[in-house]
Design a protein around this motif. Structure first.
Motif, PDB file in Angstrom:
ATOM      1  N   PHE A 243       0.829  -1.216   0.000  1.00  0.00           N
ATOM      2  CA  PHE A 243       0.000   0.000   0.000  1.00  0.00           C
ATOM      3  C   PHE A 243       0.860   1.260   0.000  1.00  0.00           C
ATOM      4  O   PHE A 243       0.525   2.260  -0.632  1.00  0.00           O
ATOM      5  N   ARG A 244       1.964   1.218   0.740  1.00  0.00           N
ATOM      6  CA  ARG A 244       2.934   2.326   0.807  1.00  0.00           C
ATOM      7  C   ARG A 244       2.356   3.617   1.367  1.00  0.00           C
ATOM      8  O   ARG A 244       2.885   4.702   1.143  1.00  0.00           O
ATOM      9  N   LYS A 245       1.260   3.502   2.084  1.00  0.00           N
ATOM     10  CA  LYS A 245       0.713   4.630   2.827  1.00  0.00           C
ATOM     11  C   LYS A 245       0.263   4.105   4.182  1.00  0.00           C
ATOM     12  O   LYS A 245      -0.114   2.928   4.289  1.00  0.00           O
ATOM     13  N   PRO A 246       0.285   4.934   5.218  1.00  0.00           N
ATOM     14  CA  PRO A 246      -0.123   4.437   6.536  1.00  0.00           C
ATOM     15  C   PRO A 246      -1.580   3.989   6.549  1.00  0.00           C
ATOM     16  O   PRO A 246      -2.412   4.481   5.781  1.00  0.00           O
ATOM     17  N   ILE A 247      -1.871   3.057   7.437  1.00  0.00           N
ATOM     18  CA  ILE A 247      -3.208   2.506   7.596  1.00  0.00           C
ATOM     19  C   ILE A 247      -3.671   2.769   9.029  1.00  0.00           C
ATOM     20  O   ILE A 247      -2.912   2.592   9.984  1.00  0.00           O
ATOM     21  N   VAL A 248      -4.911   3.191   9.158  1.00  0.00           N
ATOM     22  CA  VAL A 248      -5.497   3.412  10.479  1.00  0.00           C
ATOM     23  C   VAL A 248      -5.478   2.117  11.281  1.00  0.00           C
ATOM     24  O   VAL A 248      -5.665   1.025  10.731  1.00  0.00           O
ATOM     25  N   SER A 249      -5.251   2.236  12.567  1.00  0.00           N
ATOM     26  CA  SER A 249      -5.226   1.064  13.440  1.00  0.00           C
ATOM     27  C   SER A 249      -6.072   1.310  14.679  1.00  0.00           C
ATOM     28  O   SER A 249      -5.746   2.161  15.508  1.00  0.00           O
ATOM     29  N   THR A 250      -7.185   0.572  14.788  1.00  0.00           N
ATOM     30  CA  THR A 250      -7.968   0.542  16.022  1.00  0.00           C
ATOM     31  C   THR A 250      -8.391  -0.899  16.260  1.00  0.00           C
ATOM     32  O   THR A 250      -8.402  -1.711  15.330  1.00  0.00           O
ATOM     33  N   SER A 251      -8.726  -1.234  17.474  1.00  0.00           N
ATOM     34  CA  SER A 251      -8.939  -2.632  17.844  1.00  0.00           C
ATOM     35  C   SER A 251     -10.348  -3.110  17.487  1.00  0.00           C
ATOM     36  O   SER A 251     -11.230  -2.319  17.123  1.00  0.00           O
ATOM     37  N   THR A 252     -10.556  -4.415  17.627  1.00  0.00           N
ATOM     38  CA  THR A 252     -11.871  -5.013  17.412  1.00  0.00           C
ATOM     39  C   THR A 252     -12.566  -5.273  18.749  1.00  0.00           C
ATOM     40  O   THR A 252     -13.311  -6.242  18.897  1.00  0.00           O
ATOM     41  N   VAL A 253     -12.369  -4.383  19.700  1.00  0.00           N
ATOM     42  CA  VAL A 253     -13.027  -4.500  20.999  1.00  0.00           C
ATOM     43  C   VAL A 253     -14.473  -4.033  20.880  1.00  0.00           C
ATOM     44  O   VAL A 253     -14.765  -2.996  20.280  1.00  0.00           O
ATOM     45  N   ILE A 254     -15.382  -4.805  21.461  1.00  0.00           N
ATOM     46  CA  ILE A 254     -16.786  -4.408  21.543  1.00  0.00           C
ATOM     47  C   ILE A 254     -17.340  -4.895  22.879  1.00  0.00           C
ATOM     48  O   ILE A 254     -17.144  -6.050  23.254  1.00  0.00           O
ATOM     49  N   ASN A 255     -17.966  -3.977  23.622  1.00  0.00           N
ATOM     50  CA  ASN A 255     -18.524  -4.308  24.940  1.00  0.00           C
ATOM     51  C   ASN A 255     -17.473  -4.948  25.845  1.00  0.00           C
ATOM     52  O   ASN A 255     -17.735  -5.964  26.504  1.00  0.00           O
ATOM     53  N   ASN A 256     -16.271  -4.365  25.838  1.00  0.00           N
ATOM     54  CA  ASN A 256     -15.151  -4.826  26.672  1.00  0.00           C
ATOM     55  C   ASN A 256     -14.678  -6.239  26.333  1.00  0.00           C
ATOM     56  O   ASN A 256     -14.022  -6.894  27.136  1.00  0.00           O
ATOM     57  N   ARG A 257     -15.000  -6.708  25.137  1.00  0.00           N
ATOM     58  CA  ARG A 257     -14.557  -8.015  24.674  1.00  0.00           C
ATOM     59  C   ARG A 257     -13.944  -7.847  23.286  1.00  0.00           C
ATOM     60  O   ARG A 257     -14.467  -7.096  22.470  1.00  0.00           O
ATOM     61  N   ILE A 258     -12.835  -8.536  23.050  1.00  0.00           N
ATOM     62  CA  ILE A 258     -12.168  -8.378  21.764  1.00  0.00           C
ATOM     63  C   ILE A 258     -12.441  -9.587  20.870  1.00  0.00           C
ATOM     64  O   ILE A 258     -12.444 -10.735  21.328  1.00  0.00           O
ATOM     65  N   CYS A 259     -12.715  -9.314  19.618  1.00  0.00           N
ATOM     66  CA  CYS A 259     -12.973 -10.386  18.658  1.00  0.00           C
ATOM     67  C   CYS A 259     -11.667 -11.111  18.344  1.00  0.00           C
ATOM     68  O   CYS A 259     -10.649 -10.477  18.048  1.00  0.00           O
ATOM     69  N   ARG A 260     -11.711 -12.433  18.364  1.00  0.00           N
ATOM     70  CA  ARG A 260     -10.499 -13.241  18.232  1.00  0.00           C
ATOM     71  C   ARG A 260     -10.320 -13.862  16.852  1.00  0.00           C
ATOM     72  O   ARG A 260      -9.258 -14.387  16.552  1.00  0.00           O
TER      73      ARG A 260
END
Length: 208
Positions: free
Chosen positions: A139-156
């Protein structure tokens, strides 16, 4: 919950198929929002210069417009375009990247305002995961990074992500189960390193 029509593609976690990664890059290029694996957990992201896509990410995660998002870069050379690297910071990052760290640097002028804190800093990652690294390098451009947390639980895994977030995503790169952990957050914007959050990754060579 909204019905998902998101495309979910299985990817080899060690030897990602170039055609699949190229497809993900094409989705990013046209303003899409994707979920992808990192060395700590699955992330959700888009191109950092696409305001409409960033708005979609914020709405998908129920985040306010002032919530700070980190960015993924492919390597140190690319980081230097977006964060101001003093010599000490450069040496620390050279030793520890790629890896499970988020480094906070003073933001360079090229960083969009939405990614900057009030202190004019930005959080940057180079995750040690073949899929994320191949994607950022192509891609050669930065990519946004945020987590897959929902309702204090993270998708695995991809199925959980599709169930919770698929209605707002264009693509999920699914490498199977990831045991989630936090990245270690280290502030390198000041005169000496400060650990903001201890997570995965050794800090013995960073903080005395």
């Amino acid at each position: 919950m909204d019905y998902s029509t998101c495309m979910q593609l299985k990817v080899d976690p060690e030897f990602p198929e170039p055609r699949i990664i190229s497809h993900a890059v094409a989705v990013l290029e046209r303003g899409g929002v994707i979920s992808y694996p990192t060395d700590t957990n699955y992330g959700i992201g888009c191109a950092i210069y696409d305001n409409d896509a960033i708005d979609r990410v914020l709405k998908l995660k129920n985040l306010g417009p002032n919530h700070l998002l980190s960015i993924l870069c492919p390597d140190l050379a690319d980081i230097a375009r977006y964060g101001i690297l003093e010599n000490n910071a450069y040496q620390i990052m050279k030793r520890h990247l790629p890896g499970p760290y988020t480094f906070i640097l003073r933001a360079a002028p090229e960083v969009p305002r939405i990614f900057r804190s009030e202190r004019q800093t930005v959080g940057i990652r180079v995750p040690d995961h073949p899929v994320a690294l191949m994607m950022t390098r192509i891609f050669r451009k930065p990519i946004v990074s945020t987590s897959t947390v929902i309702n204090n639980r993270i998708c695995r895994n991809g199925n959980e992500i599709n169930r919770e977030f698929g209605h707002g995503l264009d693509l999920i790169l699914d490498v199977g189960e990831i045991e989630p952990k936090d990245s270690t957050v280290i502030d390198l914007s000041g005169p000496y390193p400060v650990v903001e959050r201890q997570g995965a990754g050794d800090i013995s060579g960073i903080v005395v």
